[in-house]
Design a protein around this motif. Sequence first.
Motif, mmCIF file in Angstrom:
data_model
loop_
_atom_site.group_PDB
_atom_site.id
_atom_site.type_symbol
_atom_site.label_atom_id
_atom_site.label_comp_id
_atom_site.label_asym_id
_atom_site.label_seq_id
_atom_site.Cartn_x
_atom_site.Cartn_y
_atom_site.Cartn_z
ATOM 1 N N ARG A 37 0.802 -1.214 0.000
ATOM 2 C CA ARG A 37 0.000 0.000 0.000
ATOM 3 C C ARG A 37 0.839 1.269 0.000
ATOM 4 N N ARG A 38 1.928 1.301 0.812
ATOM 5 C CA ARG A 38 2.689 2.534 1.012
ATOM 6 C C ARG A 38 4.030 2.560 0.300
ATOM 7 N N CYS A 39 4.528 1.422 -0.125
ATOM 8 C CA CYS A 39 5.869 1.345 -0.719
ATOM 9 C C CYS A 39 5.791 0.886 -2.174
ATOM 10 N N ARG A 40 4.854 1.435 -2.906
ATOM 11 C CA ARG A 40 4.735 1.075 -4.310
ATOM 12 C C ARG A 40 5.935 1.605 -5.088
ATOM 13 N N GLN A 41 6.387 0.794 -6.006
ATOM 14 C CA GLN A 41 7.579 1.122 -6.790
ATOM 15 C C GLN A 41 7.167 1.596 -8.167
ATOM 16 N N ARG A 42 7.692 2.772 -8.561
ATOM 17 C CA ARG A 42 7.370 3.302 -9.892
ATOM 18 C C ARG A 42 8.369 2.725 -10.902
ATOM 19 N N GLY A 43 7.900 1.851 -11.762
ATOM 20 C CA GLY A 43 8.767 1.258 -12.771
ATOM 21 C C GLY A 43 9.484 0.036 -12.225
ATOM 22 N N TYR A 48 10.604 -4.828 -5.227
ATOM 23 C CA TYR A 48 11.599 -5.685 -4.571
ATOM 24 C C TYR A 48 11.343 -5.842 -3.080
ATOM 25 N N LEU A 49 10.618 -4.920 -2.442
ATOM 26 C CA LEU A 49 10.327 -5.062 -1.019
ATOM 27 C C LEU A 49 9.360 -6.210 -0.737
ATOM 28 N N THR A 50 8.625 -6.646 -1.746
ATOM 29 C CA THR A 50 7.734 -7.775 -1.514
ATOM 30 C C THR A 50 8.497 -9.085 -1.303
ATOM 31 N N LEU A 51 9.742 -9.144 -1.737
ATOM 32 C CA LEU A 51 10.524 -10.374 -1.541
ATOM 33 C C LEU A 51 10.787 -10.630 -0.056
ATOM 34 N N VAL A 335 9.656 2.934 -18.778
ATOM 35 C CA VAL A 335 10.015 2.187 -17.584
ATOM 36 C C VAL A 335 9.485 2.844 -16.315
ATOM 37 N N HIS A 336 9.241 4.164 -16.320
ATOM 38 C CA HIS A 336 8.741 4.856 -15.133
ATOM 39 C C HIS A 336 7.232 5.069 -15.161
ATOM 40 N N GLY A 337 6.547 4.531 -16.169
ATOM 41 C CA GLY A 337 5.144 4.837 -16.299
ATOM 42 C C GLY A 337 4.905 6.231 -16.840
ATOM 43 N N PHE A 338 5.915 6.803 -17.485
ATOM 44 C CA PHE A 338 5.787 8.121 -18.094
ATOM 45 C C PHE A 338 6.163 8.015 -19.564
ATOM 46 N N PRO A 339 5.376 8.560 -20.467
ATOM 47 C CA PRO A 339 4.088 9.205 -20.164
ATOM 48 C C PRO A 339 3.038 8.200 -19.696
ATOM 49 N N ALA A 340 2.057 8.710 -18.933
ATOM 50 C CA ALA A 340 1.013 7.848 -18.373
ATOM 51 C C ALA A 340 0.129 7.333 -19.511
ATOM 52 N N LEU A 403 18.595 -1.848 -4.506
ATOM 53 C CA LEU A 403 19.395 -1.304 -3.403
ATOM 54 C C LEU A 403 18.524 -0.585 -2.392
ATOM 55 N N GLN A 404 17.525 0.148 -2.858
ATOM 56 C CA GLN A 404 16.620 0.799 -1.911
ATOM 57 C C GLN A 404 15.880 -0.226 -1.060
ATOM 58 N N ALA A 405 15.509 -1.350 -1.645
ATOM 59 C CA ALA A 405 14.857 -2.406 -0.872
ATOM 60 C C ALA A 405 15.800 -2.966 0.186
ATOM 61 N N VAL A 406 17.060 -3.169 -0.170
ATOM 62 C CA VAL A 406 18.055 -3.637 0.802
ATOM 63 C C VAL A 406 18.182 -2.635 1.950
ATOM 64 N N GLY A 407 18.189 -1.342 1.612
ATOM 65 C CA GLY A 407 18.291 -0.320 2.647
ATOM 66 C C GLY A 407 17.118 -0.334 3.602
ATOM 67 N N ARG A 408 15.891 -0.592 3.089
ATOM 68 C CA ARG A 408 14.724 -0.646 3.955
ATOM 69 C C ARG A 408 14.817 -1.817 4.937
#
Length: 557
Positions: A37-43, A48-51, A335-340, A403-408
């Motif tokens: 809900r709160r840690c959705r990844q754009r692109g 990776y946090l779901t692992l 890759v980032h969902g842009f343009p929407a 890497l951000q997931a590892v940091g969390r």
Amino acid sequence: GGSSKPLAGNVQGPRCDSPWKHFEQMGGESACRYVKRRCRQRGGLFNYLTLPYCSLPSLPYVAVVMLLAWVSMLFIWMSNSANAFLCPAILVIADITKMSEDVAGVTLLALGNGAGDVASVVAATVAAKNGSQMAVGEILGSSLFTSCAIMGLVTISTSMAMAPQGLIRDLCFLLGSVLWLAVVLFDNYISWQEAFGFVLLYAAYLFFVLNNHFAQVARGKGAGPDGLRKVPAKFVMPLTPVPEEGASSMAGGGEKAAPLEQQGLWEYLVPLGDMGSRTSQREKLYKGLEVPSTVVLRLSCPHVHRHPESMGWNRTAMLCQLFFAPSVWTWAVLVHGFPALSPAAAHLAVASALVAGAMLAVSVHLTSSRDHPPTYYHQLSLLSFVTSMAWIYILAVEAVHALQAVGRVLEVSDGFLGITVLSAANSVGDLVANMAIARAGMQAMCVSACIGSPIFIILFGGGVASLLGNFLVASPYPLELNLEIYVAGVFLLFTVVATLVYLVINNMQAGRNLGVMLVLIYGAFICSVVGMEMFGGAAMVQEEMSELRGDLRAIRA
């Protein structure tokens, strides 16, 4: 305002705090719901946090090891993309445009040398949720690793005399780059005007370098050592002459390698034959890890050589590469969902890319033969350049998210990961290449590259990333920095000043003492940031610094 920007969600919306709090209070199921809900990844391929919190909630540190292994693979593949596809394309483009080596060195070759760093910084800036801390950390960490660790090890290995004019110029530009970065970062925002200042400074650096080159040419001295040293170290090997047409090409085991067309498409895509009996076990392991990326790249990225007759011409492979290349470009853009885009529009974009690829492939098929490439073969290097850069960027996006997931999970800051893991991973290849060139007797070139590389990363990489951040995320682009970032900036500033003073005092002799000093500085820096991360010093003065920056912004307003 920021709400009108296409990627404004990267700095707005719900924050993703440590999921561990929810894991400890309400169990793994609650942590998984929180992440989704709160840690959705754009692109990226997936969140990776779901692992660690959904797939392996009882074994989070096993998930961390898996994520770190995946990050390592991504960096190996990024290196393979740059060395095997981007570098040959750049060399061909330099030939087409008739660039001299020093001009190519500070433009195209510098871009190839720093492609991983620039892609990582841009990905952290526009793709990652609040990734500015990792982006700035990568810029400072990579600059310190290159100017301290690599330059220190090179100068420890041997003493050398440096050309004073070019070296003093580069050190002064590096000093100016660091000072400008400090001024820009102090209020925790980067405006588009400040971002453009990075690009202008790099343009000024190019002007002085090229003006010096043309002045030498006008005096009849040629490029000389000052021109040669501008070619980044990892590009020296591709610049060696390739065998003449018809010359025997020996594989690792001493057997004659068949031309690529004779090998067939499967043998070309799966390069297991590259590992001969003379290849060490370590090299075999590394090449084995590269195989997945090599297969995908050889299937989707046009492979262009300076001498196709001696390197091999495989029309079947080229047709496949041209067919899939536009799809890679589309992936990099979306890759980032842009343009929407709606799912239907995204599918239409991919279908259009496949049609464009089919048209390219048909054009080459009609204008070439099994044994001879088309007359415009070398112009295809432009497509190779764009496609390899797209792959490097796609891989960098995945590495930043992982890497951000590892940091969390480990509860370490993004700035620490950028300063240490991300910067070191992007610079290890430069370390190996520079040490090899230093042992070959070209130490002065290595030292100059160690100074020129941070200039490129700070001014070009930082400028491009911050401009994109202003145009796509928010203007001015907000930064979330901690004390570690400022400590890294102080260490980098001290390193540049200390190197400049040492060389001036010692008549431009870069000897063992300079190398030891630089290695000790980098060791002290690593100990400092690790200590701050372990003992909470990274957030020690965060509140006070935020209040000071708020007062300064009020005064400026």
